[in-house]
Design a protein around this motif. Structure first.
Motif, PDB file in Angstrom:
ATOM      1  N   GLU A   9      93.045  18.240 132.525  1.00 11.11           N
ATOM      2  CA  GLU A   9      92.417  17.172 131.778  1.00 11.11           C
ATOM      3  C   GLU A   9      93.459  16.478 130.897  1.00 11.11           C
ATOM      4  OE1 GLU A   9      89.660  20.194 133.037  1.00 11.11           O
ATOM      5  OE2 GLU A   9      91.338  20.363 131.636  1.00 11.11           O
ATOM      6  N   ARG A  59      87.338  20.254 126.008  1.00  9.75           N
ATOM      7  CA  ARG A  59      88.734  20.106 125.619  1.00  9.75           C
ATOM      8  C   ARG A  59      88.824  19.387 124.278  1.00  9.75           C
ATOM      9  NH1 ARG A  59      91.540  23.777 128.405  1.00  9.75           N
ATOM     10  NH2 ARG A  59      91.841  23.290 130.600  1.00  9.75           N
ATOM     11  N   LYS A 115      85.206  17.109 128.683  1.00 13.70           N
ATOM     12  CA  LYS A 115      84.815  18.434 129.148  1.00 13.70           C
ATOM     13  C   LYS A 115      85.901  19.056 130.006  1.00 13.70           C
ATOM     14  CE  LYS A 115      79.857  19.126 129.038  1.00 13.70           C
ATOM     15  NZ  LYS A 115      78.692  19.573 129.828  1.00 13.70           N
ATOM     16  N   GLN A 116      85.922  20.391 129.976  1.00 17.75           N
ATOM     17  CA  GLN A 116      86.794  21.117 130.881  1.00 17.75           C
ATOM     18  C   GLN A 116      86.183  21.117 132.270  1.00 17.75           C
ATOM     19  OE1 GLN A 116      88.731  25.497 131.629  1.00 17.75           O
ATOM     20  NE2 GLN A 116      87.643  25.171 129.733  1.00 17.75           N
ATOM     21  N   LYS A 117      87.028  20.968 133.272  1.00 13.08           N
ATOM     22  CA  LYS A 117      86.522  20.858 134.644  1.00 13.08           C
ATOM     23  C   LYS A 117      86.221  22.215 135.280  1.00 13.08           C
ATOM     24  CE  LYS A 117      89.067  16.554 135.404  1.00 13.08           C
ATOM     25  NZ  LYS A 117      90.206  15.909 136.113  1.00 13.08           N
ATOM     26  N   LYS A 118      86.840  23.268 134.751  1.00 11.10           N
ATOM     27  CA  LYS A 118      86.602  24.578 135.365  1.00 11.10           C
ATOM     28  C   LYS A 118      86.391  25.608 134.274  1.00 11.10           C
ATOM     29  CE  LYS A 118      91.322  26.391 135.706  1.00 11.10           C
ATOM     30  NZ  LYS A 118      92.271  27.110 136.576  1.00 11.10           N
ATOM     31  N   HIS A 119      85.497  26.515 134.549  1.00 10.96           N
ATOM     32  CA  HIS A 119      85.271  27.657 133.650  1.00 10.96           C
ATOM     33  C   HIS A 119      84.521  28.709 134.460  1.00 10.96           C
ATOM     34  CE1 HIS A 119      81.180  26.059 133.316  1.00 10.96           C
ATOM     35  NE2 HIS A 119      81.686  24.935 132.849  1.00 10.96           N
ATOM     36  N   ASP A 152      97.179  25.216 132.028  1.00  9.35           N
ATOM     37  CA  ASP A 152      96.480  26.493 132.236  1.00  9.35           C
ATOM     38  C   ASP A 152      97.302  27.638 131.646  1.00  9.35           C
ATOM     39  OD1 ASP A 152      94.463  25.171 133.559  1.00  9.35           O
ATOM     40  OD2 ASP A 152      95.274  25.555 135.559  1.00  9.35           O
TER      41      ASP A 152
END
Length: 285
Positions: free
Chosen positions: A2, A263, A278-282, A15
């Motif tokens: 992001e 984020r 927003k974070q794309k992965k979690h 990351d």
């Protein structure tokens, strides 16, 4: 990855790894029925906490806010206890941006607990060396002192493996330090005695604030929600009140290192969300 722009600054989240910490400890005296409505919790009462450095590019400088949990720095027992399901992929992220670790000019270390500082060093054969050999490492004088001389409580989070190889790269300050025009590190204490936040202001319209572990997630927006991990929780509350009031007035972006959902969030003068990234992965496991 992001990315967002705030004035003349570009922010990119790398990351840095993921931990899962006890939700009760992360929200202190706040009852679980309250905090669990605001942040997901797994069946072991753990919440997901990213450890993702923020690459800040401004005025031709490339700086990282904190360093992630690194690679091969934790024992198997520590990985289990801290819920580490993923270690750092910073080198890959930089490569995707056509950068290398050698291109980083500075590390802006809000504090030096293991989940923020383990990425400062890396293994080369059987020796620990600086992960970012050309970068100046900025941190407060109090934090640097405790890192090297931890007490009976803090020795569990201040590790020699994270500072010994980089001590020649460290530059400290007392109360505040302007890294480039408009970008400041400001000592707050609270979470640790040497804890700092990062504030960027570009004219009247553009501002971001990184509260670090005074507000590790969006769910900690309430100024009274302090961590059980805080060394000086009353200081945390007062400092958070001060900088939340300031940020609300400026309609600042608040950017996160730990949050598994957002984020960045932007609030109006009443503390209501008016912008989000927003974070794309979690995983939420």
């Amino acid at each position: 990855m992001e990315q967002m722009k705030v004035g003349r600054a570009t922010l990119t989240w790398l990351d840095g790894g993921v931990t899962h910490m006890d939700g009760g400890a992360m929200f202190g005296v706040v009852p679980k029925p309250l905090w669990s409505k605001k942040y997901p919790v797994n069946d072991r009462n753990q919440i997901e906490l990213r450890t993702d450095p923020i690459l800040v590019e401004v005025d031709g400088k490339r700086m990282l806010i904190d360093s992630g949990i690194g690679n091969d720095k934790l024992s198997d027992k520590q990985k289990r206890n801290f819920g580490v399901l993923e270690e750092s992929s910073i080198t890959r992220c930089l490569r995707d941006l056509n950068l290398t670790a050698e291109d980083i000019d500075a590390l802006l270390m809000t504090h030096l607990h293991f989940d923020h500082a383990s990425g400062l060093t890396r293994w080369e054969d059987d020796e620990l060396v600086p992960s970012f050999p050309n970068a100046v490492i900025y941190t407060s004088e109090k934090e640097w002192s405790e890192m090297r001389h931890p007490n009976i409580r803090s020795k569990n989070t201040y590790w020699e493996s994270n500072w010994k190889a980089v001590e020649g790269l460290v530059h400290t300050y007392e109360e505040s330090l302007e890294i480039v025009p408009g970008l400041k590190m400001i000592h707050t204490s609270g979470h640790s005695d040497g804890h700092s936040i990062i504030v960027f202001e570009d004219g009247e319209a553009d501002c971001f604030i990184h509260m670090a572990d005074l507000m590790p997630t969006h769910a900690h927006q309430n100024v009274l929600w302090a961590l059980a991990y805080d060394d000086y929780p009353v200081t945390s509350v007062h400092e958070k009140q001060n900088w939340m009031d300031y940020g609300y007035f400026r309609k600042a972006w608040y950017v996160f290192y730990h949050d598994a959902i957002f984020r960045a969030l932007r609030f109006d003068e009443n503390g209501e969300v008016i912008g989000q990234l927003k974070q794309k992965k979690h995983s939420y496991t």
